[in-house]
Scaffold this motif. Structure first.
Motif, PDB file in Angstrom:
ATOM      1  N   UNK A 139       0.907  -1.201  -0.199  1.00 18.00           N
ATOM      2  CA  UNK A 139       0.150  -0.046  -0.110  1.00 18.00           C
ATOM      3  C   UNK A 139       0.836   1.310   0.133  1.00 18.00           C
ATOM      4  N   UNK A 140       1.994   1.062   0.532  1.00 15.33           N
ATOM      5  CA  UNK A 140       2.998   2.361   0.554  1.00 15.33           C
ATOM      6  C   UNK A 140       3.139   2.756  -0.781  1.00 15.33           C
ATOM      7  N   UNK A 141       3.223   1.826  -1.589  1.00 14.53           N
ATOM      8  CA  UNK A 141       3.633   1.838  -3.023  1.00 14.53           C
ATOM      9  C   UNK A 141       2.876   2.969  -3.749  1.00 14.53           C
ATOM     10  N   UNK A 142       1.500   2.939  -3.186  1.00 10.63           N
ATOM     11  CA  UNK A 142       0.465   3.772  -3.815  1.00 10.63           C
ATOM     12  C   UNK A 142       1.108   5.308  -3.713  1.00 10.63           C
ATOM     13  N   UNK A 143       1.597   5.597  -2.506  1.00 11.86           N
ATOM     14  CA  UNK A 143       2.088   6.780  -2.099  1.00 11.86           C
ATOM     15  C   UNK A 143       3.224   7.398  -3.110  1.00 11.86           C
ATOM     16  N   UNK A 144       4.359   6.220  -3.083  1.00 11.37           N
ATOM     17  CA  UNK A 144       5.439   6.390  -3.996  1.00 11.37           C
ATOM     18  C   UNK A 144       4.836   6.765  -5.103  1.00 11.37           C
ATOM     19  N   UNK A 153       1.995   8.276  -6.227  1.00 12.47           N
ATOM     20  CA  UNK A 153       1.455   9.411  -6.464  1.00 12.47           C
ATOM     21  C   UNK A 153       2.579  10.531  -6.621  1.00 12.47           C
ATOM     22  N   UNK A 154       3.572  10.417  -5.605  1.00 14.44           N
ATOM     23  CA  UNK A 154       4.863  11.183  -5.811  1.00 14.44           C
ATOM     24  C   UNK A 154       5.231  11.382  -7.305  1.00 14.44           C
ATOM     25  N   UNK A 155       5.704  10.231  -7.916  1.00 15.96           N
ATOM     26  CA  UNK A 155       5.869   9.982  -9.208  1.00 15.96           C
ATOM     27  C   UNK A 155       5.093  10.767 -10.109  1.00 15.96           C
ATOM     28  N   UNK A 156       3.814  10.436  -9.920  1.00 18.77           N
ATOM     29  CA  UNK A 156       2.802  10.985 -10.978  1.00 18.77           C
ATOM     30  C   UNK A 156       2.893  12.599 -11.138  1.00 18.77           C
ATOM     31  N   UNK A 157       2.933  13.183  -9.899  1.00 17.67           N
ATOM     32  CA  UNK A 157       3.287  14.496  -9.711  1.00 17.67           C
ATOM     33  C   UNK A 157       4.400  15.213 -10.612  1.00 17.67           C
TER      34      UNK A 157
END
Ligand code: ATP
Ligand code: MG
Length: 242
Positions: A31-36, A38-42
Motif C-alpha cells: 500500500x505504501x507503493x501507492x504513495x510513492x 503518487x509522488x511520481x505522478x506529480x
C-alpha cells in the motif's frame, strides 16, 4: 474508475494508476507503493508526461553500462513488478542479467507473489533475497542474494529508495535508476538517472540495449565516457521549472 475510456483526457495516467492498484490487490505492491506512485505522478505531470531528451540520453548510457558490466543485476520491487513485468523480463534476457526480487517493506508472501508473476511473464533467472546482507543499511532491504545484488558490479534499481541507493554506491557498485523526481536522493546519487516514467522508459531501455548489443564494447565504453549525469539532472530540473 477501472474501464478508462480513450476519450478521457487523463486516460494514460489513470490506466497506469489502475495497474498499481491492481498490484496492491494481487499482493504484489505494498500500500505504501501507492504513495510513492503518487509522488511520481506529480513529477510526471511536471515533465510533460513524455520521454524527454535528457531521459533518452540516460537510457542510452544505461544500456551501454548494463552491457559492459561483469555481473549486472535487475532489482525488482512491488511497483516495478506491477507496472512493467514483461519489460523487466525482456531486459533480463537481452542483457542478459538475473532479476532479483527486492522489496522495501518486509513480506515473504509478497516476494513470492512477485516471483510467480515474473515467472508467468517468462522469466528464467530470478533470485530471491535472504542469503546475504548489504552493508551500510539496517532495514529489510539489507537482505539480498549472494549471487545477485551482493555480487553485482552494476545494479539497475528503478524506483529506488535513497538509503539503499547510497548503500549500494558505498559498496562500490554502479547504480542505474529510473526516478521521476530529479531531486530525490536516489536520482541525485545514482551514476545514471533516467528521469522518466518507468512505463515509458523500460520499453525504450529494452530496445536500446538490443540495438547497442550489436555494436562493439569500445562503442559502449565511449557512450559511458561521454555521459554526464549531473547535466542530465540539471536539464530535468530546468524542464520542471520552465
Ligand atoms: P529518495 O528516498 O530517493 O529520496 P523518496 O523518499 O521521495 O526518494 P521513495 O519512495 O523512496 O521516494 O522512492 C520512489 C521514487 O520513485 C520517488 O522519487 C518517486 O517519484 C519515483 N516514482 C514513483 N513512481 C514512478 C514511476 N512510475 N516511474 C518513475 N519514477 C517513479
Ligand atoms: Mg525514500
Amino acid at each position: 474508475m477501472r474501464d478508462v475510456p480513450d476519450s478521457h483526457p487523463r486516460a494514460v495516467s489513470l490506466r497506469i494508476r489502475n495497474a498499481i492498484v491492481e498490484g496492491v490487490e494481487m499482493g504484489i505492491t505494498s500500500p505504501h507503493g501507492l504513495l510513492a506512485h503518487g509522488r511520481g505522478e506529480a513529477f510526471d505531470y511536471l515533465i510533460g508526461e513524455k520521454t524527454q531528451p535528457f531521459a533518452k540520453r540516460a537510457i542510452k548510457a544505461a544500456a551501454a553500462l548494463l552491457l559492459t558490466a561483469k555481473h549486472p543485476v535487475i532489482s525488482v520491487n512491488g511497483n516495478a513488478a506491477a507496472l512493467v513485468p514483461v519489460e523487466l523480463v525482456r531486459l533480463s534476457k537481452v542483457i542478459p542479467a538475473p532479476l532479483e526480487v527486492n522489496i522495501f517493506h518486509a513480506s515473504k508472501k509478497r516476494e513470492k507473489n512477485i516471483k510467480t508473476l515474473l515467472q508467468k511473464k517468462g522469466a528464467e533467472n530470478i533470485l530471491m533475497p535472504g542469503n546475504a546482507v548489504l552493508e551500510y543499511i539496517d532495514h529489510n532491504r539489507r537482505f539480498c542474494n549472494r549471487e545477485g545484488i551482493c555480487k553485482a558490479d552494476v545494479v539497475f534499481v528503478p524506483l529506488e529508495d535513497g538509503d539503499r541507493c547510497e548503500a549500494l554506491l558505498k559498496m562500490g557498485k554502479k547504480v542505474i535508476t529510473v526516478d521521476l523526481n530529479p531531486m530525490s536522493r536516489t536520482a541525485q546519487k545514482a551514476n545514471i538517472t533516467i528521469v522518466d516514467n518507468i512505463v515509458r522508459a523500460l520499453p525504450l531501455l529494452v530496445k536500446e540495449t538490443g540495438q547497442l548489443k550489436k555494436r562493439k564494447r569500445v562503442q559502449w565504453k565511449k557512450i559511458i565516457r561521454n555521459y554526464n549525469n549531473k547535466a542530465v539532472l540539471k536539464q530535468a530540473l530546468y524542464r520542471i521549472k520552465r
